[in-house]
Design a protein around this motif. Structure first.
Motif, PDB file in Angstrom:
ATOM      1  N   LYS A  78      43.736  39.070  30.058  1.00 21.57           N
ATOM      2  CA  LYS A  78      44.393  37.965  30.775  1.00 21.57           C
ATOM      3  C   LYS A  78      43.384  37.011  31.393  1.00 21.57           C
ATOM      4  O   LYS A  78      43.740  35.918  31.802  1.00 21.57           O
ATOM      5  N   GLU A  79      42.153  37.425  31.508  1.00 15.97           N
ATOM      6  CA  GLU A  79      41.000  36.655  31.969  1.00 15.97           C
ATOM      7  C   GLU A  79      40.955  36.351  33.464  1.00 15.97           C
ATOM      8  O   GLU A  79      40.024  36.738  34.129  1.00 15.97           O
ATOM      9  N   LYS A  80      41.904  35.655  34.023  1.00 19.87           N
ATOM     10  CA  LYS A  80      41.810  35.227  35.425  1.00 19.87           C
ATOM     11  C   LYS A  80      42.552  36.184  36.348  1.00 19.87           C
ATOM     12  O   LYS A  80      43.503  35.820  37.027  1.00 19.87           O
ATOM     13  N   VAL A  81      42.065  37.438  36.348  1.00 19.64           N
ATOM     14  CA  VAL A  81      42.657  38.490  37.168  1.00 19.64           C
ATOM     15  C   VAL A  81      41.594  39.032  38.111  1.00 19.64           C
ATOM     16  O   VAL A  81      40.446  39.250  37.716  1.00 19.64           O
ATOM     17  N   ILE A  82      42.004  39.242  39.361  1.00 26.94           N
ATOM     18  CA  ILE A  82      41.176  39.932  40.342  1.00 26.94           C
ATOM     19  C   ILE A  82      41.935  41.186  40.742  1.00 26.94           C
ATOM     20  O   ILE A  82      43.069  41.099  41.224  1.00 26.94           O
ATOM     21  N   VAL A  83      41.337  42.344  40.488  1.00 26.35           N
ATOM     22  CA  VAL A  83      41.937  43.621  40.852  1.00 26.35           C
ATOM     23  C   VAL A  83      41.513  43.959  42.272  1.00 26.35           C
ATOM     24  O   VAL A  83      40.330  43.895  42.601  1.00 26.35           O
ATOM     25  N   ILE A  84      42.481  44.302  43.107  1.00 24.83           N
ATOM     26  CA  ILE A  84      42.199  44.756  44.472  1.00 24.83           C
ATOM     27  C   ILE A  84      42.424  46.258  44.474  1.00 24.83           C
ATOM     28  O   ILE A  84      43.519  46.732  44.163  1.00 24.83           O
ATOM     29  N   SER A  85      41.377  47.009  44.810  1.00 24.63           N
ATOM     30  CA  SER A  85      41.459  48.460  44.690  1.00 24.63           C
ATOM     31  C   SER A  85      40.564  49.176  45.693  1.00 24.63           C
ATOM     32  O   SER A  85      39.530  48.657  46.093  1.00 24.63           O
ATOM     33  N   LYS A  86      40.977  50.390  46.042  1.00 26.67           N
ATOM     34  CA  LYS A  86      40.142  51.310  46.816  1.00 26.67           C
ATOM     35  C   LYS A  86      39.405  52.260  45.879  1.00 26.67           C
ATOM     36  O   LYS A  86      38.588  53.047  46.304  1.00 26.67           O
ATOM     37  N   ASP A  87      39.718  52.194  44.604  1.00 29.99           N
ATOM     38  CA  ASP A  87      39.206  53.100  43.585  1.00 29.99           C
ATOM     39  C   ASP A  87      37.855  52.607  43.076  1.00 29.99           C
ATOM     40  O   ASP A  87      37.760  51.502  42.544  1.00 29.99           O
ATOM     41  N   SER A  88      36.820  53.402  43.199  1.00 28.55           N
ATOM     42  CA  SER A  88      35.480  52.988  42.773  1.00 28.55           C
ATOM     43  C   SER A  88      35.372  52.826  41.259  1.00 28.55           C
ATOM     44  O   SER A  88      34.404  52.253  40.762  1.00 28.55           O
ATOM     45  N   ASP A  89      36.372  53.302  40.505  1.00 29.37           N
ATOM     46  CA  ASP A  89      36.330  53.151  39.048  1.00 29.37           C
ATOM     47  C   ASP A  89      36.323  51.685  38.620  1.00 29.37           C
ATOM     48  O   ASP A  89      35.663  51.329  37.639  1.00 29.37           O
ATOM     49  N   PHE A  90      37.048  50.832  39.333  1.00 27.87           N
ATOM     50  CA  PHE A  90      37.104  49.422  38.911  1.00 27.87           C
ATOM     51  C   PHE A  90      35.768  48.706  39.105  1.00 27.87           C
ATOM     52  O   PHE A  90      35.298  48.033  38.177  1.00 27.87           O
ATOM     53  N   PRO A  91      35.098  48.831  40.253  1.00 24.63           N
ATOM     54  CA  PRO A  91      33.767  48.221  40.351  1.00 24.63           C
ATOM     55  C   PRO A  91      32.788  48.812  39.333  1.00 24.63           C
ATOM     56  O   PRO A  91      31.955  48.090  38.772  1.00 24.63           O
ATOM     57  N   GLU A  92      32.917  50.113  39.055  1.00 24.72           N
ATOM     58  CA  GLU A  92      32.038  50.745  38.070  1.00 24.72           C
ATOM     59  C   GLU A  92      32.299  50.186  36.670  1.00 24.72           C
ATOM     60  O   GLU A  92      31.358  49.936  35.916  1.00 24.72           O
ATOM     61  N   LEU A  93      33.565  49.992  36.315  1.00 20.80           N
ATOM     62  CA  LEU A  93      33.899  49.418  35.011  1.00 20.80           C
ATOM     63  C   LEU A  93      33.356  48.000  34.872  1.00 20.80           C
ATOM     64  O   LEU A  93      32.819  47.632  33.822  1.00 20.80           O
ATOM     65  N   VAL A  94      33.498  47.199  35.926  1.00 19.53           N
ATOM     66  CA  VAL A  94      32.995  45.824  35.882  1.00 19.53           C
ATOM     67  C   VAL A  94      31.473  45.818  35.788  1.00 19.53           C
ATOM     68  O   VAL A  94      30.887  45.039  35.029  1.00 19.53           O
ATOM     69  N   ALA A  95      30.815  46.705  36.544  1.00 24.01           N
ATOM     70  CA  ALA A  95      29.358  46.786  36.477  1.00 24.01           C
ATOM     71  C   ALA A  95      28.894  47.225  35.083  1.00 24.01           C
ATOM     72  O   ALA A  95      27.879  46.741  34.574  1.00 24.01           O
TER      73      ALA A  95
END
Length: 121
Positions: free
Chosen positions: A55-72
């Motif tokens: 979808k491209e223009k999405v910002i995920v708001i999360s407490k889960d460290s998996d999302f920052p790890e996936l982006v990194a």
């Protein structure tokens, strides 16, 4: 402060109350959707990441460290607001998020940041 473009969406992870999405959308006038309403609450993080990426223009708001790890690891999109504070009432949660949301939007939408952290202070 910039006038924020409304072609972005915020997706709130399953561990965040859907009421926060409603309050946040009223505050910032950008589409905010809970994983629950997206029917993603039983979906793996990598599948959510891939859907948000498409979808491209999405910002995920999360407490889960998996999302920052996936982006990194795999890059953007999506971008991430990583919440580093514990459980609290919806009101307190929203106050913490609201106090930093415009800074997060500025950095993620108009800046070079891919992951914006909101700490417990």
């Amino acid at each position: 402060m910039n006038t924020f473009t409304n072609d972005w969406e915020f997706w709130l992870d399953e561990n965040i109350s859907p009421i926060i999405a409603k309050w946040l959308m009223e505050e910032i006038n950008i589409k905010c959707i809970s994983f629950h309403f997206l029917k993603l609450n039983k979906t793996s993080d990598i599948e959510v990441y891939n859907l948000a990426r498409s979808k491209e223009k999405v910002i995920v708001i999360s407490k889960d460290s998996d999302f920052p790890e996936l982006v990194a690891w795999k890059g953007t999109p999506p971008k991430v607001i990583f919440l580093k504070f514990g459980n609290c009432s919806n009101k307190k949660f929203y106050e913490k998020l609201k106090s930093k949301i415009y800074d997060a939007m500025e950095e993620l939408i108009y800046g070079d940041l891919d992951i914006f952290e909101i700490n417990k202070d």
